[in-house]
Design an enzyme around this catalytic site. Structure first.
Site, mmCIF file in Angstrom:
data_model
loop_
_atom_site.group_PDB
_atom_site.id
_atom_site.type_symbol
_atom_site.label_atom_id
_atom_site.label_comp_id
_atom_site.label_asym_id
_atom_site.label_seq_id
_atom_site.Cartn_x
_atom_site.Cartn_y
_atom_site.Cartn_z
ATOM 1 N N LEU A 1 -7.767 10.717 7.171
ATOM 2 C CA LEU A 1 -6.431 11.169 6.939
ATOM 3 C C LEU A 1 -5.326 11.249 8.318
ATOM 4 O O LEU A 1 -4.438 11.031 7.932
ATOM 5 C CB LEU A 1 -6.541 12.489 6.077
ATOM 6 C CG LEU A 1 -7.495 12.524 4.826
ATOM 7 C CD1 LEU A 1 -7.442 14.013 4.206
ATOM 8 C CD2 LEU A 1 -7.166 11.618 3.797
ATOM 9 N N ARG B 1 -16.941 7.252 11.726
ATOM 10 C CA ARG B 1 -15.841 8.015 11.743
ATOM 11 C C ARG B 1 -16.159 9.482 11.411
ATOM 12 O O ARG B 1 -17.148 9.926 10.706
ATOM 13 C CB ARG B 1 -14.876 7.756 10.435
ATOM 14 C CG ARG B 1 -13.684 8.631 10.065
ATOM 15 C CD ARG B 1 -13.060 8.087 9.072
ATOM 16 N NE ARG B 1 -13.493 8.328 8.185
ATOM 17 C CZ ARG B 1 -13.647 9.502 7.043
ATOM 18 N NH1 ARG B 1 -13.296 10.553 7.527
ATOM 19 N NH2 ARG B 1 -14.305 9.547 5.954
ATOM 20 N N GLY C 1 -0.910 4.507 -0.003
ATOM 21 C CA GLY C 1 -1.803 5.466 0.465
ATOM 22 C C GLY C 1 -1.065 6.219 1.557
ATOM 23 O O GLY C 1 0.197 6.321 1.785
ATOM 24 N N LEU C 2 -1.820 7.080 2.246
ATOM 25 C CA LEU C 2 -1.340 7.935 3.370
ATOM 26 C C LEU C 2 -0.632 7.067 4.342
ATOM 27 O O LEU C 2 0.601 7.448 4.921
ATOM 28 C CB LEU C 2 -2.527 8.799 3.829
ATOM 29 C CG LEU C 2 -2.769 9.934 3.008
ATOM 30 C CD1 LEU C 2 -3.936 10.796 4.023
ATOM 31 C CD2 LEU C 2 -1.754 10.895 2.818
ATOM 32 N N GLY D 1 0.848 -1.365 0.042
ATOM 33 C CA GLY D 1 -0.116 0.083 -0.058
ATOM 34 C C GLY D 1 0.893 1.353 0.085
ATOM 35 O O GLY D 1 2.010 1.363 0.600
ATOM 36 N N ARG E 1 -23.421 12.386 9.626
ATOM 37 C CA ARG E 1 -23.836 11.852 8.286
ATOM 38 C C ARG E 1 -24.983 10.695 8.341
ATOM 39 O O ARG E 1 -25.721 10.702 7.447
ATOM 40 C CB ARG E 1 -22.605 11.221 7.898
ATOM 41 C CG ARG E 1 -21.526 12.048 7.595
ATOM 42 C CD ARG E 1 -20.133 11.753 7.249
ATOM 43 N NE ARG E 1 -19.204 12.478 6.737
ATOM 44 C CZ ARG E 1 -18.018 12.496 6.613
ATOM 45 N NH1 ARG E 1 -17.405 11.180 6.748
ATOM 46 N NH2 ARG E 1 -17.239 13.548 6.092
ATOM 47 N N HIS F 1 -22.271 8.073 3.217
ATOM 48 C CA HIS F 1 -22.209 9.574 3.221
ATOM 49 C C HIS F 1 -23.494 9.988 2.582
ATOM 50 O O HIS F 1 -23.936 9.499 1.514
ATOM 51 C CB HIS F 1 -21.095 9.813 2.185
ATOM 52 C CG HIS F 1 -20.509 11.193 2.548
ATOM 53 N ND1 HIS F 1 -21.278 12.272 2.415
ATOM 54 C CD2 HIS F 1 -19.504 11.780 3.004
ATOM 55 C CE1 HIS F 1 -20.599 13.589 2.441
ATOM 56 N NE2 HIS F 1 -19.508 13.048 2.973
ATOM 57 N N SER G 1 -19.089 17.211 -1.529
ATOM 58 C CA SER G 1 -18.648 17.630 -0.172
ATOM 59 C C SER G 1 -19.651 18.025 0.921
ATOM 60 O O SER G 1 -20.698 18.590 0.411
ATOM 61 C CB SER G 1 -17.677 18.949 -0.086
ATOM 62 O OG SER G 1 -17.374 19.488 1.206
ATOM 63 N N GLU H 1 -7.100 2.708 6.804
ATOM 64 C CA GLU H 1 -8.517 2.257 6.874
ATOM 65 C C GLU H 1 -8.653 1.028 6.864
ATOM 66 O O GLU H 1 -9.433 0.380 7.243
ATOM 67 C CB GLU H 1 -9.120 2.891 5.361
ATOM 68 C CG GLU H 1 -10.442 2.688 5.562
ATOM 69 C CD GLU H 1 -11.389 3.356 4.284
ATOM 70 O OE1 GLU H 1 -10.684 4.294 3.541
ATOM 71 O OE2 GLU H 1 -12.394 3.148 3.943
#
Ligand SMILES: Cc1cc2nc3c(=O)[nH]c(=O)nc-3n(C[C@H](O)[C@H](O)[C@H](O)COP(=O)(O)OP(=O)(O)OC[C@H]3O[C@@H](n4cnc5c(N)ncnc54)[C@H](O)[C@@H]3O)c2cc1C
Ligand code: FES
Lengths: 252, 637
Positions: free
Chosen positions: B441, B435, B42-43, B40, B330, B266, B284, B425
């Site tokens: 992030l 979350r 990603g971040l 991975g 949400r 979402h 958004s 994640e």
């Protein structure tokens, strides 16, 4: 309103990097005009698969215009007819019923075809590994607000940092130059105090790698800027050229 | 097997500091003798790979995209939280900790969340030092905005592309190490199998996506940072390649899967408009600041929105939640949209959408202000739908977005398989049952920059790790397993496409294990999933061959894993008879129709052990104890 489109596709098919490629013609009937370009390709691919024909390979991931994976030359234009739009964000309502659409990979010596519309852009990673960073380690960094940065500068840096690395600039350039891509990173970092420290080594090393990868030279055609889905400005190239000149006159 | 979370003793706010001191260290000269596999980029993966390489370890880093910079993290829009308190509005480490625990509906570990809040500030410092161009004020200092679930402004952002800029920062750190040769990069590689030697994670089998060859890699520790499993639902806001394969393969080898039923839906996404649709685009959440959500009062009212008079509109969020109105969290916004659509009051061609109307705000604030605030988003919406939100209300509908569940890890981020660590994640650790915005992030970078560099060293220094290489029989066995599965997929030559099966599974999960879940619906899903899976293995068509770039084969492998994983997801939802966070069991609600937690029975992490495909997994419970906060029922009335 949605409309149903009947299209003819002429698509570049190439088995792998060693084989020769050719165009194949496919019918794309009953395409919803609200579908995106890649969703249209999905539909065509599903129909091909059912007939036992191997689907058209193309790179894609986010389908939101941000990852930079997608891209092809559509009727002669990188990412197709809409300005500032990646291929995944192009929608079929921008085409007309009975259109013929020619779909080819990005073409450049430094972007060899891997298969069909998939090209090898790893040269971009190698260029960035030569200087597309600030040499800080994890930890021990000063407080984020220790160095104020003028908003105008920060905004300019952000404008350049938005590059998604899709390589449309290379595909659009008659010289297959990667100057827009490289200059966007050089500018982003040089505009910020954190990146300024290493700006001379950075530009020298990145340009050297760019040449080594076989990308061409800029002759001010402006076609890269027009093709860029993120609106990266060609002023970045001028900024990079000034830095390059300065760093070759005064050794780093 | 009992679950040991390894949470250090002592007061909450000292735990991490104490723990860091107690962790064993690897001598600097010895670090280069260890090889760490990171799957991975990603971040979580990129930050871990870069940080470990800086320390001197040998790092092998894998991703399935053509370059690490395209990992799904790139798509995050809104921002990243930190407890800097720059706006002087009362934020603190303790408040960020508290908001995250409460936002997670009291189903996360206090110690992990506190550590997350503690390191949040270091993340912002790190990113700025790397040259991440966060938004700034005219004085040159960093700007903050507010986000759902918090009453302070603690979110740092870079226009609408925060994920992109953070990932490019982590990627730049990674490329710096690649340039030095301390990280070896393997793009266009997909992890197919985890390799265990004597019960310890020692390597991976990957498929080279260009040549189709299987390759083996051995290491002294393995780190998975492979993201979430939203794509089990077929349509989601995630990138097309997001998958559960790496996590699922590890699960089958003994890593427990925790809380898979905690999924986040979402509320503001562009609705489904056709069966050709491949993904749902997130709009958004900030739009709910100025947009009003409504549907017609009457069932089946087909008039255009402009010709429906005020008296015939139902602004249902404002009506039901007068104090939070359109800004409820949400899960509430999503569930209420479903309710009105189920009543037959949904709008658009499918009836599965609600209006998000800016007309009043445009009247009140003017076209220019709205253009400044949301111009980019309106443009994106128009590009996709062909409709201009200045002229017509937007249409939105909820979509699968994030998965709080994931592989179970202890405080050191190690799974139930020794040596296998899980970040970002892909693990379950910090968000409980829900979350908060701008916290994923933060968690990905916390895990990669500031937690794993300490804890993996402790693991390596704590026990002898025998030298092995890929000639060990365990690698050959795992390679054989993989190639057998691939040949099987290619040999079926059935009549239905991979996407067709994926869509069928996704629709089933969305209906039965989506926004509202019932005993009956979940039971039904548990009957149907094995049927779909069985048909898949008899009737799927996978074109092309093994030894080449074959995107159909890639998707087939991922869908095959989703088809197995879906059963544990539904089993978890069925067993958790309470409602909490993103998991709404219709049988467990308050008289007002709000989620009703059952703390006496369900205040635990549910970690599942694999027992075989089609076999019921075994539940292990990690009790959650709360010392610093008291459990309360959320209310947004
Ligand atoms: C549209 C959108 C907007 C969002 N906005 C926000 C936001 O504003 N704020 C926020 O905090 N969060 C946001 N999130 C959530 C957040 O972006 C993600 O949770 C986070 O980025 C995940 O990071 P990661 O490093 O764990 O995984 P990812 O970024 O998903 O990376 C996974 C990596 O694993 C690799 N991989 C996966 N499987 C395999 C395999 N089998 N073999 C080899 N490699 C593999 C991939 O190649 C990739 O490199 C958003 C999410 C979405 C979808
Ligand atoms: S698929 Fe990500 S930019 Fe097009």
């Amino acid at each position: 309103m949605n409309e149903t489109l009947h299209l003819t596709l002429k698509v570049w098919r190439q088995k792998d990097g060693h084989s020769k490629g050719h165009f194949e013609t496919y019918k794309a009937d009953n395409i919803d005009s609200h579908a995106s370009f890649l969703e249209m390709l999905d539909v065509v691919n599903d129909r091909l698969a059912i007939q036992g024909i191997e689907p058209i390979a193309f790179d894609h991931d986010c389908r939101e215009g941000i990852c930079g994976a997608c891209g092809a030359v559509i009727n002669g234009r990188a990412h197709g007819p809409m300005s500032r739009t990646t291929l995944c964000q192009l929608h079929m309502r921008n085409f007309n019923n009975n259109d013929t659409i020619v779909i080819e990979p990005f073409r450049a010596k430094a972007l060899p075809v891997v298969k069909d519309l998939v090209v090898d852009r790893s040269g971009f990673d190698r260029i960035l590994s030569k200087g597309g960073f600030v040499s800080v380690r994890t930890g021990g960094t000063p407080d984020a607000n220790a160095t104020p940065i003028a908003k105008t500068k920060a905004d300019l840096a952000m404008d350049a940092a938005q590059c998604i690395g899709c390589a449309a600039c290379v595909a659009a350039c008659p010289n297959a130059a990667a100057m827009l891509f490289v200059s966007a990173k050089v500018s982003h970092l040089a505009l910020l105090p954190q990146g300024e420290v290493e700006k001379k080594e950075r530009v020298t090393n990145m340009v050297a790698q760019m040449d080594q990868e076989g990308f061409g030279n800029c002759s001010n055609e402006y076609l890269c800027e027009a093709a860029c889905p993120k609106g990266i400005s060609i002023t970045n190239i001028a900024r990079m050229n000034r830095q390059y000149l300065a760093s070759s006159v005064i050794p780093a | 097997m009992s679950l040991n979370s390894n949470i250090p003793s002592g007061p909450l706010s000292d735990k991490w500091t104490e723990h860091k001191f107690n962790l064993k260290l690897v001598n600097p000269a010895n670090k280069r003798k260890f090889t760490i596999i990171v799957v991975g980029t990603g971040l979580a993966g990129a930050s871990a790979a870069a940080s470990l390489a800086e320390l001197g370890y040998n790092v092998l880093n894998f991703c399935f995209q053509d370059t690490p910079r395209r990992a799904h993290s790139i798509a995050a829009q809104g921002g990243i939280n930190a407890a800097k308190n720059y706006p002087n509005d009362g934020d603190s480490v303790h408040r960020l900790f508290y908001d995250t625990i409460k936002g997670g509906d009291f189903r996360a570990r206090e110690a992990n969340v506190h550590r997350l809040a503690e390191v949040s500030n270091n993340i912002i410092d790190q990113c700025v030092a790397q040259g991440v161009p966060f938004a700034r004020e005219y004085g040159g200092l960093l700007d903050n905005r507010s986000f759902g679930g918090a009453q302070v402004s603690r979110t740092f952002y870079a226009r609408g592309q925060t994920g992109q800029q953070l990932l490019l920062g982590a990627y730049s750190a990674l490329m710096k190490e690649v340039g030095k040769g301390s990280v070896k990069l393997f793009p266009r590689r997909e992890m197919m199998e985890l390799v265990l030697v004597d019960g310890v994670a020692r390597g991976i089998i990957i498929r080279n996506l260009v040549t189709g060859q299987l390759e083996s890699y051995a290491g002294d520790a393995v780190i998975l940072a492979t993201g979430g499993y939203s794509n089990a639902y077929f349509l989601s806001t995630n990138a097309m390649g997001c998958n559960v394969t790496a996590a699922w393969r590890a699960h089958k080898k003994g890593a427990f899967f925790a809380n898979p039923c905690y999924t986040q839906i979402h509320p503001t996404c562009i609705p489904v408009h056709g069966d050709y649709q491949s993904k749902l685009t997130l709009m958004s959440e900030s739009l709910r600041n100025d947009g009003r959500v409504w549907v017609p009062k009457q069932k089946g009212d087909k008039r255009s929105p402009a010709s429906i008079p005020e008296a015939d509109r139902d602004y249902y969020l404002e009506r039901k939640y007068p104090s939070f109105g359109n800004l409820v969290p949400r899960d509430l916004a999503s569930r209420n949209a479903k309710t009105v659509c189920d009543e037959g009051r949904g709008v658009g061609s499918t009836g599965l959408a609600v209006y998000l109307d800016f007309a009043d705000s445009i009247k009140r604030l003017g076209h220019k202000v709205i253009q400044e605030r949301y111009g980019n988003l309106f443009e994106m919406y128009e590009r996709i739908t062909g409709s201009d939100p200045f002229k017509e209300p937007m249409m939105i509908y909820p979509a699968l977005h994030y998965t709080m569940g994931g592989l179970w890890v202890d405080y050191n981020l190690m799974s139930t398989i020794p040596g296998l660590h899980v970040l970002g994640e892909a693990n379950f650790s910090d968000h409980g049952a829900n979350r908060l915005g701008a916290s994923a992030l933060m968690q990905g970078l916390a895990d990669g920059y500031f937690v794993i560099p300490y804890t993996v060293g402790h693991y390596l220094a704590s026990q002898p790790i025998p030298k092995i290489d890929t000639s060990h029989p365990a690698f050959k066995a795992a390679e054989l397993e993989t190639s057998t599965r691939i040949s099987q997929l290619l040999s079926i030559k059935g009549k239905r496409t991979v996407d067709d099966f994926h869509r069928e599974l996704g629709m089933l999960l969305w209906d039965k294990c989506g926004m509202g879940r019932t005993e009956e619906g979940l039971q039904e899903a548990l009957v149907k999933i094995p049927q779909i899976r069985e048909e898949f293995w008899q009737n799927v068509t996978v074109t092309g061959s093994e030894g080449e770039l074959n995107q159909t084969l890639e998707r087939a492998g991922r869908v095959a894993d989703f088809l197995e994983f879906a059963e544990v997801l539904v089993t978890d939802a069925l067993h958790r008879k309470e409602s909490c966070g993103g998991h709404f069991r219709e049988e467990s609600q308050t008289p007002e129709g709000e989620a009703l937690r059952q703390d006496d029975t369900f205040c635990y992490v549910g970690a599942w052990e694999f027992k075989g495909v089609g076999q019921a997994p075994v539940l292990h419970k990690e009790p959650l104890t709360f010392e610093a906060v008291s459990l309360s029922q959320r209310s947004y009335k």
